[in-house]
Design a protein around this motif. Structure first.
Motif, PDB file in Angstrom:
ATOM      1  N   GLN A 502      93.740  20.678  20.541  1.00  0.00           N
ATOM      2  CA  GLN A 502      94.378  21.630  20.917  1.00  0.00           C
ATOM      3  C   GLN A 502      93.627  23.048  21.806  1.00  0.00           C
ATOM      4  O   GLN A 502      92.015  23.361  21.233  1.00  0.00           O
ATOM      5  N   ASN A 503      93.660  23.549  22.598  1.00  0.00           N
ATOM      6  CA  ASN A 503      92.373  24.614  23.306  1.00  0.00           C
ATOM      7  C   ASN A 503      93.189  25.847  22.702  1.00  0.00           C
ATOM      8  O   ASN A 503      94.517  26.471  22.501  1.00  0.00           O
ATOM      9  N   SER A 504      91.759  27.335  22.616  1.00  0.00           N
ATOM     10  CA  SER A 504      92.851  28.084  22.247  1.00  0.00           C
ATOM     11  C   SER A 504      93.771  29.259  23.031  1.00  0.00           C
ATOM     12  O   SER A 504      94.569  29.932  22.659  1.00  0.00           O
ATOM     13  N   CYS A 505      93.988  28.213  24.393  1.00  0.00           N
ATOM     14  CA  CYS A 505      95.280  28.667  24.986  1.00  0.00           C
ATOM     15  C   CYS A 505      96.265  28.998  24.436  1.00  0.00           C
ATOM     16  O   CYS A 505      97.557  29.227  25.128  1.00  0.00           O
ATOM     17  N   GLY A 506      96.516  27.443  24.073  1.00  0.00           N
ATOM     18  CA  GLY A 506      97.623  27.373  23.220  1.00  0.00           C
ATOM     19  C   GLY A 506      97.408  25.839  23.785  1.00  0.00           C
ATOM     20  O   GLY A 506      98.055  24.672  23.682  1.00  0.00           O
ATOM     21  N   GLY A 507      96.844  25.483  25.613  1.00  0.00           N
ATOM     22  CA  GLY A 507      97.772  24.140  26.371  1.00  0.00           C
ATOM     23  C   GLY A 507      96.183  22.841  25.876  1.00  0.00           C
ATOM     24  O   GLY A 507      95.284  23.048  25.194  1.00  0.00           O
ATOM     25  N   TRP A 508      96.669  21.918  26.087  1.00  0.00           N
ATOM     26  CA  TRP A 508      95.733  20.984  25.733  1.00  0.00           C
ATOM     27  C   TRP A 508      95.021  19.733  26.776  1.00  0.00           C
ATOM     28  O   TRP A 508      95.642  20.221  28.442  1.00  0.00           O
ATOM     29  N   PRO A 537      94.097  22.366  30.488  1.00  0.00           N
ATOM     30  CA  PRO A 537      94.537  22.398  29.955  1.00  0.00           C
ATOM     31  C   PRO A 537      95.704  21.346  31.292  1.00  0.00           C
ATOM     32  O   PRO A 537      95.713  21.606  32.197  1.00  0.00           O
ATOM     33  N   CYS A 538      96.479  21.075  30.832  1.00  0.00           N
ATOM     34  CA  CYS A 538      97.252  20.698  31.968  1.00  0.00           C
ATOM     35  C   CYS A 538      99.015  21.181  30.919  1.00  0.00           C
ATOM     36  O   CYS A 538      99.485  20.484  30.006  1.00  0.00           O
ATOM     37  N   VAL A 539     100.145  20.865  31.543  1.00  0.00           N
ATOM     38  CA  VAL A 539     101.471  21.130  31.289  1.00  0.00           C
ATOM     39  C   VAL A 539     102.064  20.207  30.849  1.00  0.00           C
ATOM     40  O   VAL A 539     102.456  19.214  29.932  1.00  0.00           O
ATOM     41  N   ARG A 572     103.777  26.647  23.229  1.00  0.00           N
ATOM     42  CA  ARG A 572     104.752  27.622  23.789  1.00  0.00           C
ATOM     43  C   ARG A 572     104.507  28.504  25.246  1.00  0.00           C
ATOM     44  O   ARG A 572     105.105  28.719  26.657  1.00  0.00           O
ATOM     45  N   ALA A 573     103.552  28.897  24.145  1.00  0.00           N
ATOM     46  CA  ALA A 573     102.877  30.531  25.055  1.00  0.00           C
ATOM     47  C   ALA A 573     102.392  29.726  26.042  1.00  0.00           C
ATOM     48  O   ALA A 573     102.701  30.052  27.509  1.00  0.00           O
ATOM     49  N   TYR A 574     101.827  28.663  26.390  1.00  0.00           N
ATOM     50  CA  TYR A 574     100.766  28.497  27.231  1.00  0.00           C
ATOM     51  C   TYR A 574     102.072  27.822  28.540  1.00  0.00           C
ATOM     52  O   TYR A 574     101.827  28.076  29.893  1.00  0.00           O
ATOM     53  N   VAL A 575     102.925  26.756  27.949  1.00  0.00           N
ATOM     54  CA  VAL A 575     104.101  26.608  28.826  1.00  0.00           C
ATOM     55  C   VAL A 575     104.623  27.561  29.412  1.00  0.00           C
ATOM     56  O   VAL A 575     104.495  27.477  31.078  1.00  0.00           O
ATOM     57  N   GLU A 576     104.869  28.414  29.002  1.00  0.00           N
ATOM     58  CA  GLU A 576     105.678  29.571  29.497  1.00  0.00           C
ATOM     59  C   GLU A 576     104.702  30.259  30.575  1.00  0.00           C
ATOM     60  O   GLU A 576     105.215  30.292  31.468  1.00  0.00           O
ATOM     61  N   ARG A 577     103.140  30.378  30.104  1.00  0.00           N
ATOM     62  CA  ARG A 577     102.347  30.748  31.121  1.00  0.00           C
ATOM     63  C   ARG A 577     102.403  29.425  32.461  1.00  0.00           C
ATOM     64  O   ARG A 577     102.169  31.185  33.329  1.00  0.00           O
ATOM     65  N   VAL A 578     102.321  28.819  32.255  1.00  0.00           N
ATOM     66  CA  VAL A 578     101.852  27.790  33.472  1.00  0.00           C
ATOM     67  C   VAL A 578     103.192  27.717  34.250  1.00  0.00           C
ATOM     68  O   VAL A 578     102.922  27.295  35.066  1.00  0.00           O
TER      69      VAL A 578
END
Ligand code: LAN
Length: 732
Positions: A502-508, A537-539, A572-578
């Protein structure tokens, strides 16, 4: 270390066979796994001379006789599963066509030609089938595209023209003058993309001065970010990008060049509208045909390449160059050994092989490359092609298991599930790549799942997660029906790997964590691929990892609970952001918004978000419903991927898009507010099913690097089965 009798689980190679019995098997497989809209292709030879290549691990099950009567929902699911399980291989995986890109096979043919191994690797039957493939995919205007459905490009045309000539086609044969005319009208073959130029230069069909510098000394830069320049070290690139530029920089660094043969001299005349000797090569470095241009060089790049090309006068032949080349070969040998000479993908496979040959044509390393070329070849009704990987074995099998698990018919397909379970168990990576991992820029892989086979072994975040979800589904079904589960210790190991990605942005991201800044894209020189320099990272990867962790938590609530909760929260924060303002998610690896949105909805659903309460889910549903077609289906064109705008397919609804949209809607609980759109979609899938239980192969459904499409021939079975199964349990 590598002298193990591992049985090469999942290996797919094709062999010529004259036996009538095996012919039947092959014929069935070809029909079943065709990856194309049939109408486009002719089998250009008579039945008698038809090439018969038998898959070594041939299909053993027999297919049921087709029925003509319309099916009920249960019948449709059941016959879909019966058909699909008949295609399962004896070792438990599903094989299928993983072709699509048109720039891969030329690398194999050119490498075999330069190294004098054409005959040793490819029988006349292979070569004949390759010619048929190239003929089948020549566009009406005389050129070839970047991929099978794409318009002609210089990259595709120059390389496939050269390939046909190497395979023995005369310059005057049908289609060849048209191909030359296509190239000449656009300036000549040197207007190809930079990757095309590299192949032409090693063949001696271009001078190396026409190729932008691929300075091998970049591998000697300090890696540490504290050094200031370390963030641009190639060890921080996306693994596919660094693994392609590694052998390219070796070949560039030694100015590798094929011996001049009569064919090469002829080709020098054929590829250009002007005399070869009159071309000023240095001026061609940044030229690229407009048909090929997807990512134009930012101005900064051209300055950089100019400086580096001046630096070449100092570097060429220097001690520093020797040290850089030595480092490149060290990394190349490491990659070869750790993948049992498969290599991470089709491009570095053949470039590494070529580099080994230039280093020492008598070397054992070069010899060990030869048999592993066959792992990349696939035969279908359009001919023989080189695939985008050594197959999609684990990936398809993990999805198939999840689809079967959702069908409510697991018991009936118990033997298929047990067999798939064996494949999944035996493909989880058990042995770490050789130490020290850091020295070779590798992320730990023990406990992960790869995309294809254990032999290949490169771990991937979402393959690991889909593997884990499949293993957990099988655990839930129970050993009586599904067979021996993966041990808890191995599941724990797998969770460790997922968390480590996992990246620090929350995404993988895909194979590794993102190791540098997106600014590095400024030096992406490929012209035809977007977003290749770092691992973004991607959804899809994020959602797969989140849902896998979620599912793991349901089974093992005690294990790593705090770490998992934290990871899910950040995910979850990453997914919402993208999520885009229209409610959709962009899909990076499938076509396109229907794929991305399926993953987005699943991720939020695992976090307890449903359309009734979550704005994000409501917006996603609204987006999907907006694009539902008259007949109840969805049909997205591959143009969605490159243009990043939802584009309706001209060919109508596609079963795969329809299934993804249904799965997304059901994940968001749309059916609780209004199930009508799902009823219409299910009808559309039922109407499209063939009497055999198969679904038709429609437009291409996979993508990479925004611009190149790739075939997933098993998707047309897996996703309709999955969507209908889930629909039956939730909506009826
Ligand atoms: C793949 C195949 C699998 C795919 C998924 C697992 C489906 C995805 O979710 C993550 C990305 C990944 C691993 C992926 C990345 C790009 C690949 C490796 C490919 C599409 C297969 C071929 C492609 C590779 C880059 C082709 C060679 C071309 C280059 C530009 C190097």
């Amino acid at each position: 270390l590598l002298h193990t009798l591992n049985g090469h689980q999942g290996r797919q190679t094709w062999e010529y066979s004259t036996q009538e019995s095996s012919n039947k098997i092959v014929e069935r497989q070809e029909q079943a796994r065709s990856a194309f809209r049939q109408a486009r292709f002719e089998q250009k030879h008579s039945k008698d001379e038809l090439l018969r290549l038998q898959m070594l691990q041939s299909c053993s099950a027999s297919l049921k006789a087709p029925t003509e009567t319309p099916r009920s929902l249960s019948d449709a699911i059941q016959s879909g599963m019966a058909y699909f399980s008949a295609l399962q291989q004896p070792d438990g995986h599903w094989a299928g066509d993983y072709g699509g890109p048109m720039f891969l096979m030329p690398g194999l043919i050119i490498t075999c030609y330069i190294t004098g191994s054409l005959k040793a690797v490819l029988t006349s039957h292979h070569q004949q089938e390759m010619i048929r493939y190239l003929e089948n995919h020549q566009n009406k205007d005389g050129g070839w595209g970047l991929h099978i459905e794409g318009p002609s490009t210089m990259f595709g045309t120059a390389l496939n023209y050269v390939s046909l000539r190497i395979l023995g086609r005369a310059a005057s044969a049908a289609g060849m003058p048209e191909a030359r005319a296509w190239m000449h009208a656009r300036g000549g073959a040197h207007w190809s993309t930079s990757w095309g130029k590299v192949w032409l230069a090693v063949l001696g069909l271009m001078e190396w001065e026409g190729v932008n510098p691929l300075t091998p000394e970049m591998w000697l830069l300090p890696f540490s970010k504290w050094s200031g320049i370390g963030w641009a070290h190639p060890g921080r690139f996306w693994c596919h990008c660094r693994m392609v530029y590694l052998p390219m920089s070796y070949l560039y660094g030694i100015r590798a060049r094929c011996q001049e043969t009569p064919l090469i001299s002829d080709l020098r005349q054929e590829l250009y509208p002007m005399p070869y000797e009159s071309i000023s090569w240095n001026a061609m470095r940044n030229c690229c045909a407009k048909e090929d241009m997807y990512y134009p060089h930012p101005a900064l790049q051209n300055v950089l390449w100019w400086v580096m090309s001046k630096a070449e006068t100092l570097l060429l032949g220097s001690g520093l160059r020797q040290a850089a080349l030595k480092e490149c070969m060290k990394l190349i040998h490491y990659e070869d050994e750790s993948t049992r000479y498969l290599d991470i993908g089709p491009v570095n496979k053949v470039l590494n092989m070529l580099a080994c040959w230039f280093e020492d044509p008598q070397s054992e390393q070069f010899a060990r490359h030869l048999p592993r070329l066959h792992d990349y070849l696939w035969l279908a009704e359009d001919g023989m092609k080189m695939q985008g990987y050594n197959g999609s074995q684990l990936w398809d099998t993990a999805f198939a298991v999840q689809a079967f698990a959702a069908s409510g018919m697991a018991k009936q397909f118990s033997s298929s599930l047990q067999s798939a379970h064996r494949y999944i168990r035996s493909t989880q990576v058990q042995v770490e790549a050789a130490a020290p991992l850091d020295r070779f820029y590798r992320h730990p892989s023990k406990g992960a799942w790869p995309f294809s086979t254990q032999d290949h072994g490169w771990p991937i975040s979402d393959c690991t997660s889909e593997g884990l979800k499949a293993a957990l589904d099988l655990l839930k079904i129970g050993p009586d029906i599904a067979g021996q589960p993966v041990s808890p210790a191995k599941l724990h190991q797998c969770v460790e790997v997922i968390l480590s990605y996992q990246n620090s942005c929350g995404g993988w991201a895909t194979y590794e964590k993102s190791r540098s800044t997106a600014l590095l894209e400024l030096i992406n020189p490929s012209e035809t691929f977007g977003d290749i320099v770092i691992d973004y990272p991607c959804v899809e990867c994020t959602s797969a990892c989140m849902t896998a962790l979620w599912s793991f938590q349901q089974h093992f609530p005690e294990h790593a609970a705090a770490a998992i909760a934290k990871a899910l929260h950040a995910g979850r924060a990453y997914v919402e952001r993208v999520q885009r303002s229209d409610g959709s998610w962009y899909g990076s690896w499938g076509v396109c918004f229907t794929y991305g949105t399926w993953f987005g909805c699943e991720a939020l659903s695992a976090m307890g978000q449903k359309a009734q309460t979550s704005m994000a889910q409501q917006r996603a549903c609204k987006f999907l419903l907006l694009h539902q077609r008259e007949d109840g289906g969805w049909g997205e064109s591959y143009l969605s991927c490159q243009d990043k705008i939802y584009t309706q397919a001209e060919t109508g609804s596609q079963v795969i898009n329809t299934a993804w949209a249904m799965l997304a809607l059901m994940a968001a609980d749309q059916h609780r507010s209004d199930a009508k759109p799902l009823h219409r979609a299910a009808k559309c899938l039922l109407a499209a099913q063939l009497p055999s239980g198969d679904w038709p192969q429609q437009a291409i459904s996979g993508v990479f690097n925004r611009n190149c499409m790739i075939t997933y021939s098993n998707y047309r079975n897996i996703f309709p089965i999955w969507a209908l199964g889930k629909y039956r349990s939730l909506c009826t």
